[in-house]
Every structure is written in structure tokens, then in C-alpha cells.
Design an enzyme around this catalytic site. Structure first.
Site, PDB file in Angstrom:
ATOM      1  N   ARG A  16       0.834  -1.218   0.000  1.00  0.00           N
ATOM      2  CA  ARG A  16       0.000   0.000   0.000  1.00  0.00           C
ATOM      3  C   ARG A  16       0.866   1.266   0.000  1.00  0.00           C
ATOM      4  O   ARG A  16       0.524   2.276   0.611  1.00  0.00           O
ATOM      5  CB  ARG A  16      -0.967   0.005   1.187  1.00  0.00           C
ATOM      6  CG  ARG A  16      -2.059  -1.042   1.098  1.00  0.00           C
ATOM      7  CD  ARG A  16      -3.003  -0.959   2.275  1.00  0.00           C
ATOM      8  NE  ARG A  16      -2.333  -1.349   3.508  1.00  0.00           N
ATOM      9  CZ  ARG A  16      -2.788  -1.088   4.727  1.00  0.00           C
ATOM     10  NH1 ARG A  16      -3.919  -0.411   4.874  1.00  0.00           N
ATOM     11  NH2 ARG A  16      -2.133  -1.485   5.802  1.00  0.00           N
ATOM     12  N   LYS A  19      -1.059   4.449  -1.060  1.00  0.00           N
ATOM     13  CA  LYS A  19      -1.952   4.958  -0.020  1.00  0.00           C
ATOM     14  C   LYS A  19      -1.194   5.854   0.954  1.00  0.00           C
ATOM     15  O   LYS A  19      -1.609   6.992   1.228  1.00  0.00           O
ATOM     16  CB  LYS A  19      -2.595   3.793   0.735  1.00  0.00           C
ATOM     17  CG  LYS A  19      -3.311   4.189   2.028  1.00  0.00           C
ATOM     18  CD  LYS A  19      -3.754   2.960   2.814  1.00  0.00           C
ATOM     19  CE  LYS A  19      -4.310   3.346   4.171  1.00  0.00           C
ATOM     20  NZ  LYS A  19      -5.541   4.149   4.083  1.00  0.00           N
ATOM     21  N   LYS A 121     -19.935   3.963  -8.306  1.00  0.00           N
ATOM     22  CA  LYS A 121     -19.293   2.675  -8.522  1.00  0.00           C
ATOM     23  C   LYS A 121     -18.936   2.462 -10.000  1.00  0.00           C
ATOM     24  O   LYS A 121     -19.708   2.811 -10.887  1.00  0.00           O
ATOM     25  CB  LYS A 121     -20.186   1.547  -8.032  1.00  0.00           C
ATOM     26  CG  LYS A 121     -20.510   1.591  -6.546  1.00  0.00           C
ATOM     27  CD  LYS A 121     -19.288   1.393  -5.673  1.00  0.00           C
ATOM     28  CE  LYS A 121     -19.607   1.504  -4.202  1.00  0.00           C
ATOM     29  NZ  LYS A 121     -20.492   0.450  -3.714  1.00  0.00           N
ATOM     30  N   GLY A 441     -22.279   5.243  11.708  1.00  0.00           N
ATOM     31  CA  GLY A 441     -21.772   4.115  12.481  1.00  0.00           C
ATOM     32  C   GLY A 441     -20.369   4.279  13.007  1.00  0.00           C
ATOM     33  O   GLY A 441     -20.142   4.229  14.208  1.00  0.00           O
ATOM     34  N   CYS A 652     -24.685   3.882   0.141  1.00  0.00           N
ATOM     35  CA  CYS A 652     -23.852   5.045  -0.193  1.00  0.00           C
ATOM     36  C   CYS A 652     -23.279   4.922  -1.592  1.00  0.00           C
ATOM     37  O   CYS A 652     -23.001   3.841  -2.076  1.00  0.00           O
ATOM     38  CB  CYS A 652     -22.723   5.212   0.822  1.00  0.00           C
ATOM     39  SG  CYS A 652     -21.614   3.803   0.973  1.00  0.00           S
ATOM     40  N   HIS A 703     -16.099  11.873   2.494  1.00  0.00           N
ATOM     41  CA  HIS A 703     -14.930  11.499   1.713  1.00  0.00           C
ATOM     42  C   HIS A 703     -14.105  12.714   1.311  1.00  0.00           C
ATOM     43  O   HIS A 703     -13.117  12.578   0.583  1.00  0.00           O
ATOM     44  CB  HIS A 703     -15.353  10.712   0.473  1.00  0.00           C
ATOM     45  CG  HIS A 703     -15.933   9.373   0.802  1.00  0.00           C
ATOM     46  ND1 HIS A 703     -17.261   9.221   1.108  1.00  0.00           N
ATOM     47  CD2 HIS A 703     -15.373   8.142   0.920  1.00  0.00           C
ATOM     48  CE1 HIS A 703     -17.495   7.940   1.377  1.00  0.00           C
ATOM     49  NE2 HIS A 703     -16.366   7.274   1.278  1.00  0.00           N
TER      50      HIS A 703
END
Length: 763
Positions: A16, A19, A121, A441, A652, A703
Site C-alpha cells: 500500500r 496509499k 461505482k 456508524g 452510499c 470522503h
């Protein structure tokens, strides 16, 4: 000789690296040059991994998203970011996430944040792309710098490079008009830019270019079908050779169209369209290359190489050098290297292939085709043994689970009473104000949480110490929510590494990797669990954590669960039985958790189905079958509770307007959805559909690091109230808050609560 190639490679790095480089840069802790250097190093490493191929892709690497890359290549920037000074990469991140780096003086002094691009998506995958924006005045201008730079890097390294770009029709198909204009009306303006790009490739000495047109596997209206003819006729004067790539499904009624387009090669997904291989081979012109995606580019199970050769060998005898072989699609959707996995169960590991192993499988197939099966006999024998071991393994099949599936009936998915009666009982118990506030959540996964989790996994922290650490974080989340004035609280999910992986770890039938990361969007990576066998729940999963959180407050505490459809769609799923059967198994397991939460006194339970829309087949004619078992699976999970228990669900970043009736059939008491990035556009469905239950349109885009203002949230909710009765509206963020920092979350939620109070005054 058969030609081997790859449509795309995972760009995040085996560890990663991308990232961490992105997030360090965004925090202002590294320079732009350092970020670019990481990208260059990753590209070089990935090309080295693909050195055995006849062609390797160039241009598949992106710092955030390949569709956003194409928007910049085509000069299609949203008006709100035009004119910003600074590096091209900074504008790129402004579109992707609302701002570039934190702490960089030139940005903080004059630029600040802008609205991030809408995200949705990529076809039926869990990858998210930044939606291109159009209006009637949109013009295009070529900026090939990204591709030319990467081509130069590849040449220095001796890579036989094939540039990869998104095709003109699919690019328009993926985007949205911000007015009432027709996207296809932009095609005449767009095609000269594509023609100029192909000329650039010719000038660079490029032999082949891959043009991705996955829209061809969807049901296209006549105007879109005609657009393909128009586009490729206009580009037929090119001098570079074009491989047109389709993937994710069969061509069906677009097969003849695809075969007749004036291109030099056609790639089809032979994993999802195996029956079309012979048809395409028969219809392609004699000079056209046929590329078949013989290796599954989206799942991690070994390919049955001997079975693949049974149909590839006759095809090779017929086509000869015109046959190319590749994975079915880009390997973006698979982890990088199975050899990194040192803790994965050895038997299960023997059944798997990650990106590098898929390239090895491709080489074995090519060796068998070019030199005969005897030349790769050992590899074929080992592959056959692994395939048979998995097929016969008793670890895969559980008779008790199969018996439970056989006992499912319609009554299992029905609530005792209709929503109006349930709503009255729930209101009497919960006593919530108008425009009740809640979150989705999760709360920030702090350094302290990650450190405790890593120490626990390493054995340096015992269970008692780990539990105490998580309880401290839960207490913090509860107290912060009370101080903010939220109405329905959550425990913050400190103990959860991921909303799917966490549940998979508690279920029989799942296995887990250490380094099986795939990109979801930008720097967000997920590690899908491996669903290899029949699913069951040995013990309660969330009850103890939720009870502890409830003990810290008198306000309602939501139990937080991930639903069966989302667990299914965000896992690497077994391919030896229908997906519907695996989903019903998950539904029965999570149903047990729902009932245990209710027994523990939890009166609000959220069952996230973020991936419901994502699982839709790409062709609408196949939707009903999927929606029938997907919705029924949710109802089995949720609907065993009493009327007084309020069931929430969350979705979402999905276009769900066209399945709103199915969402209503789920019969959740409250649904929360993403709407802030789309400026409440996703609520258009409610202009013509009377949604019967309560709904929370997300007003805080989690986001992006941007903090929404109170006035902005009020205006969004007023837009929502034009479509949905105010008494049935909730106020909440778009999604969970685990990826944000507390210093961003607290002011954003404070503004959200203040907006709800303002709305109540006008109610």
C-alpha cells in the site's frame, strides 16, 4: 505464437505504498516531488512484474482514479477548479477530494476547498470513480502529458508498452450532464481530441493502444449504439493499431456491433462470456486480433488451466497469431502477491491466485498453446491437484447450513406489522425530536486504536488489555456525541478493522489474508475476506460492545451490523455455487445477531447494505432475479424483530433511483443514503415514487476533508423536504466517519446538529 498481455495492474503497491504516500502528501508532511517519485517507483516495479508479457499497459496507473485521469487528459475540468494556479496534480486532487495538500502555503492562502466531484461505482465493482461533469457548453482540449511521461519511463526500462485509455463513448456514458443537455451531443467535440491523442501515440512510435469500452457489455439505447459506429468511423484514419477492450460481462445484442467496428483487435471477457468466444471468432474480420480474457481478473480463485486449454487449443488452431490471451479485465480488483501471505491456511492458499500468480497462469497457458502441454506438464499437474482438492474438501460444505437454507420460507422475511403501526410504537419508545440526528456508524480510527489492534494481533497486548483500550475509545465516542447533542448514538466501531472483514472474522466459512488489499477509491483500500465455504455464526459478534456503549448513556444506542448483500459483494466469493445461496447463508447468520441484539435491549439496529446497488447485473433484463434474492436476504436478516425495534439500513455512492421500489420492499423503518456530493440529485426518484418509510439524506460528504456549514446543510435538507414529508426526515452524514480525523468530524457534526435545530424551529 499466442500473444500475452494485461489490461491493467493494481496500482496501490504490494504494501500500500501509494496509499501512505498520498495521505502523507495530503497532510502536508511530504512534497509533491516525493509523491511523484513514489508513483514513478511503483510504475517501474509493476512493469518489472509484467516483463514476461508481450505487452504491458501504460497509463493504467493513477494517483486517484483512472476516469479522473481521462478527464484531465481530455481537458474536461469542472468550472469550479478552472483558473487555480499551481501544479496540475493539485487541481486533480481538488476535483477528487475537494482540496489538495493541507498546510501548503500556496493552497491555504488563496485556494481553500471546493466541492469534490461526485463519486460512484465503476460498473458492478466496489471501485469508485469520479464522475465526469458535462453541460451544453463543455469543450475538450488535449493534455497528453501524463501518458507521454509514462511512455518515456517505460521505454527507458525496456517495456513493450501499450497505452491504455478510456474510450470516447464509455467516457460520455460514465459522466453526467449538469443541465438538461444530451451527453451524446458532445461526441463531435470529443472525437477530434481522441484523434489527436492517437496521433500523439503514432508520433511516439506506439504500435498498439488499448481503448476500453466496457459500456458495450450493457444494454444500450439505439443512440448509444450508433455513437460507437460514429466514433470509430471517425477514428479509423489513425495509424496506430487499436485493441478495443470490453469486460465485466457478455456483449449479447452488442456482439455484432463490436465485431464490425473498424478496430485492429477486440478483447472480450471469456470468464463472463465464455459462450460468445466462438461467435466472436466467427464474426471478426480475418485480419482482426481476438483477445480473450481467460483468467478471472476480479476474483482470487485459481483458474482451472486444463479446462481453459480445452477451449483455447481449438481456438488457437483456428486463429493462430491472431489469438491474444489476457486476464478478463484489469487486475486492479485483485491483491498484488499471494506469496506475501505467510499466515494464510496452507490448504486454502493453494486454491488462490493474486495478480502476480494470475500472470503466471497466463504464462502457463501461453506455454501450453505455443509449445504443447508437455512443456508445462508440472504446472498443469499442480494446478489440477489444487482444483480437485478444493472441489472435494470437507471444509467447504456444511450439511447443517444447507438444511437451514432448505427451511427458508416467505414468513421468515415479514415484519409482524406494517410500517405505520411500527412507527407509532417506535416513536413512543424512542421519543425523538423532529429531524432526528444520528451518524452512520463509525468514528475516526485513531492512531491509538490502530496501535492497540496491532499490539493485540502481535500478542503484545492480551485480550483484557485490548478490551479495555477499545472500551476507552467507545466511551470517548459516546461522550463526544452527547456533547454534540446527537439524538441516536453509535458506539463508533473502534474494534472493527473493516465493516465486512470484521464480520467475516467471526463467521465460519471465511478465510483472511494479511496483505490482500485492493483499492476502493483514492487512498482507501479494503481487504476483502475470502468466502470459501458454507457460512454459519458460532457466537454473538457485536452484542457485548453495543451493551457496553449503551451503559455509557441514556440516549438510544444503535446496534451496527453489515448486511448479507454487502458482505457478499465486498468479499471474494466462492464460485462453486450461486451467489444467491451464499447470500441466504449470510442472511441467516446475521439474523441471529439481530435477534441477539434485540434480546439485549437494543431498540435501534442498523443493517448496512451499502453494496445492494453495486451487485446489480449490468443488464436491466437480469435485475429482477438479483433483486428478488438480494431484497429477500435483507428481509430475512432484519424482519424477525418486534414492532418496537427500529431497523435502519444505509446505502452510499450508488445510483439507486431506478431500483427505489425494491429498496422500499426491504421495509426498513429508516434508510440513510448519500446525497451531498450529488446536491440531493439522488432524491429525484421521490418525485415520482412515494417512499413510505423514513429517510436520512446524507448532508456531510465524509470522503472530503471539507467541513460543511450549517447554512449549507439547512439548504440541502430543505431540498429534501420538497420531496419527502419533513416528519419522516433524518439528518445524518453520507457514510461512516472512520476515515476522517476528530478535528474534522467534531465541527462538521456540530454544524449538522445546529442545522437540525434550525429546521425544527421552522417545522
Amino acid at each position: 505464437m499466442v500473444t500475452t498481455h494485461n489490461l491493467g495492474f493494481p496500482r496501490i503497491g504490494a504494501k500500500r505504498e501509494l496509499k501512505f504516500a498520498l495521505e502523507t502528501y495530503w497532510k502536508g508532511q511530504s512534497t509533491r516531488d516525493e509523491l511523484k517519485a513514489t508513483g514513478k517507483a511503483l510504475r517501474a516495479r509493476h512493469w518489472e512484474h509484467q516483463a514476461k508479457l508481450d505487452f504491458a499497459p501504460v497509463g493504467d496507473f493513477a494517483f486517484y482514479d483512472q476516469v479522473l485521469d481521462m478527464s484531465f487528459t481530455l481537458g474536461n475540468l469542472p468550472e469550479r477548479v478552472r483558473g487555480f494556479h499551481g501544479d496540475r496534480l493539485d487541481n486533480y486532487f481538488r476535483v477528487a477530494r475537494g482540496r489538495s495538500a493541507h498546510g501548503a502555503q500556496e493552497h491555504s492562502a488563496c485556494c481553500g476547498g471546493v466541492a469534490a466531484g461526485e463519486m460512484t461505482k465503476w460498473f458492478d465493482t466496489n471501485y469508485h470513480y469520479i464522475v465526469p461533469e458535462f453541460d451544453a457548453s463543455t469543450n475538450f482540449s488535449l493534455d497528453p502529458s501524463r501518458l507521454i511521461e509514462q511512455l518515456a519511463e517505460a521505454r527507458v526500462l525496456g517495456v513493450k508498452a501499450r497505452p491504455v485509455i478510456i474510450g470516447p463513448v464509455t467516457y460520455l456514458w460514465l459522466g453526467k450532464a449538469k443541465d438538461d443537455s444530451d451527453r451524446l451531443a458532445l461526441l463531435p467535440r470529443l472525437l477530434p481530441v481522441y484523434a489527436a491523442l492517437l496521433d500523439y501515440f503514432t508520433a511516439q512510435g506506439v504500435e498498439w493502444v488499448q481503448i476500453d469500452e466496457p459500456a458495450l457489455v450493457t444494454e444500450l439505447e439505439p443512440a448509444w449504439r450508433e455513437a460507437f459506429v460514429t466514433a470509430y468511423d471517425a477514428l479509423s484514419a489513425r495509424r496506430v493499431r487499436v485493441l478495443l477492450a470490453t469486460y465485466f460481462g457478455p456483449l449479447k445484442d452488442n456482439l455484432q456491433l463490436a465485431c464490425q467496428l473498424p478496430v485492429d483487435g477486440l478483447h472480450i471477457d471469456a470468464v463472463n462470456a465464455r459462450d460468445e468466444v466462438a461467435l466472436v471468432a466467427a464474426q471478426l474480420p480475418d485480419s482482426t486480433v481476438l483477445s480473450v480474457g481467460a483468467i478471472n481478473g476480479r476474483n482470487i480463485w485459481k483458474t482451472d488451466l486444463n479446462a481453459a486449454l480445452e477451449w483455447l487449443e481449438p481456438l488457437y488452431r483456428s486463429l493462430g497469431d491472431r489469438l491474444w490471451i489476457a486476464p478478463s479485465c484489469s487486475l486492479l480488483h485483485t491483491p498484488v502477491d499471494l506469496d506475501s501471505e505467510q499466515k494464510l491456511d496452507a490448504e486454502i492458499k493453494s486454491w488462490l491466485a493474486f495478480a502476480l500468480q494470475k500472470l503466471d497462469e497466463l504464462s502457463v497457458l501461453a506455454g501450453a498453446l505455443n509449445n504443447g502441454r508437455a512443456s508445462v506438464a508440472d504446472a498443469l499437474e499442480a494446478n489440477a491437484a489444487a482444483i480437485e482438492n478444493r472441489r472435494a474438501s470437507p471444509r467447504v460444505h456444511n450439511p447443517a447450513v444447507k438444511a437451514a437454507i432448505a427451511r427458508i420460507d416467505a414468513a421468515l422475511g415479514k415484519r409482524a406489522s406494517a410500517y405505520p403501526l411500527r412507527a407509532e410504537k417506535q416513536a413512543a419508545i424512542l421519543n425523538l425530536p423532529p429531524f432526528p440526528t444520528t451518524t452512520i456508524g463509525s468514528f475516526p480510527q485513531t492512531g491509538e486504536i490502530r496501535h492497540a489492534r496491532s499490539q493485540f494481533k502481535a500478542g503484545a497486548l492480551d485480550h483484557t488489555g485490548y478490551k479495555a483500550a477499545m472500551e476507552r475509545e467507545i466511551t470517548r465516542a459516546v461522550k463526544e456525541q452527547e456533547a454534540l447533542g446527537l439524538d441516536v448514538l453509535v458506539h463508533g466501531e473502534a474494534e472493527r478493522n473493516d465493516m465486512v472483514e470484521y464480520f467475516g472474522e467471526q463467521l465460519d466459512g471465511y478465510a483472511f489474508s494479511q496483505f490482500g488489499w485492493v483499492q476502493s477509491y483514492g487512498s482507501r483500500c479494503v481487504k476483502p475476506p475470502i468466502l470459501f465455504g458454507d457460512i454459519s455464526r458460532p457466537k454473538a459478534i457485536t452484542v457485548e460492545w453495543t451493551q457496553y456503549a449503551q451503559s455509557q448513556t441514556t440516549r438510544p444506542m444503535k446496534g451496527m451490523l453489515t448486511g448479507p448483500v454487502t458482505i457478499l459483494n465486498w468479499s471474494f466469493v466462492r464460485d462453486d455455487q450461486p451467489r444467491s445461496v451464499s447470500c441466504y447463508q449470510l442472511a441467516l447468520a446475521i439474523r441471529e445477531e439481530v435477534l441477539d441484539l434485540e434480546k439485549a435491549g437494543v431498540r435501534v439496529i442498523q443493517i448496512d447494505e451499502a453494496a445492494l446497488r453495486e451487485g446489480l447485473p449490468l443488464r436491466k433484463s437480469h435485475w429482477n432475479e438479483y433483486l428478488q434474492w438480494a431484497v429477500e436476504s435483507f428481509r430475512i436478516t432484519a424482519n424477525g424483530v418486534k414492532d418496537e425495534t427500529q431497523i435502519h439500513t444505509h446505502m452510499c455512492y450508488s445510483e439507486f433511483n431506478d431500483i427505489i421500489a425494491s429498496i422500499a420492499d426491504m421495509d426498513a423503518d429508516v434508510i440513510t443514503i448519500e446525497t451531498s456530493r450529488s446536491d440531493m440529485e439522488l432524491l429525484d426518484a421521490f418525485d415520482h415514487f412515494n417512499y413510505p418509510n423514513e429517510i436520512g439524506p446524507g448532508v456531510y460528504d465524509i470522503h472530503s476533508p471539507n467541513i460543511p456549514g450549517e447554512d449549507h446543510i439547512v439548504q440541502l435538507m430543505k431540498k429534501a423536504a420538497e420531496r419527502i414529508p419533513a416528519e419522516r426526515l433524518w439528518v445524518n452524514p453520507d457514510c461512516g466517519l472512520k476515515t476522517r480525523a476528530w478535528e474534522e468530524v467534531i465541527p462538521a457534526l456540530r454544524n449538522m446538529v445546529a442545522a437540525a435545530k434550525t429546521l425544527r424551529q421552522g417545522a
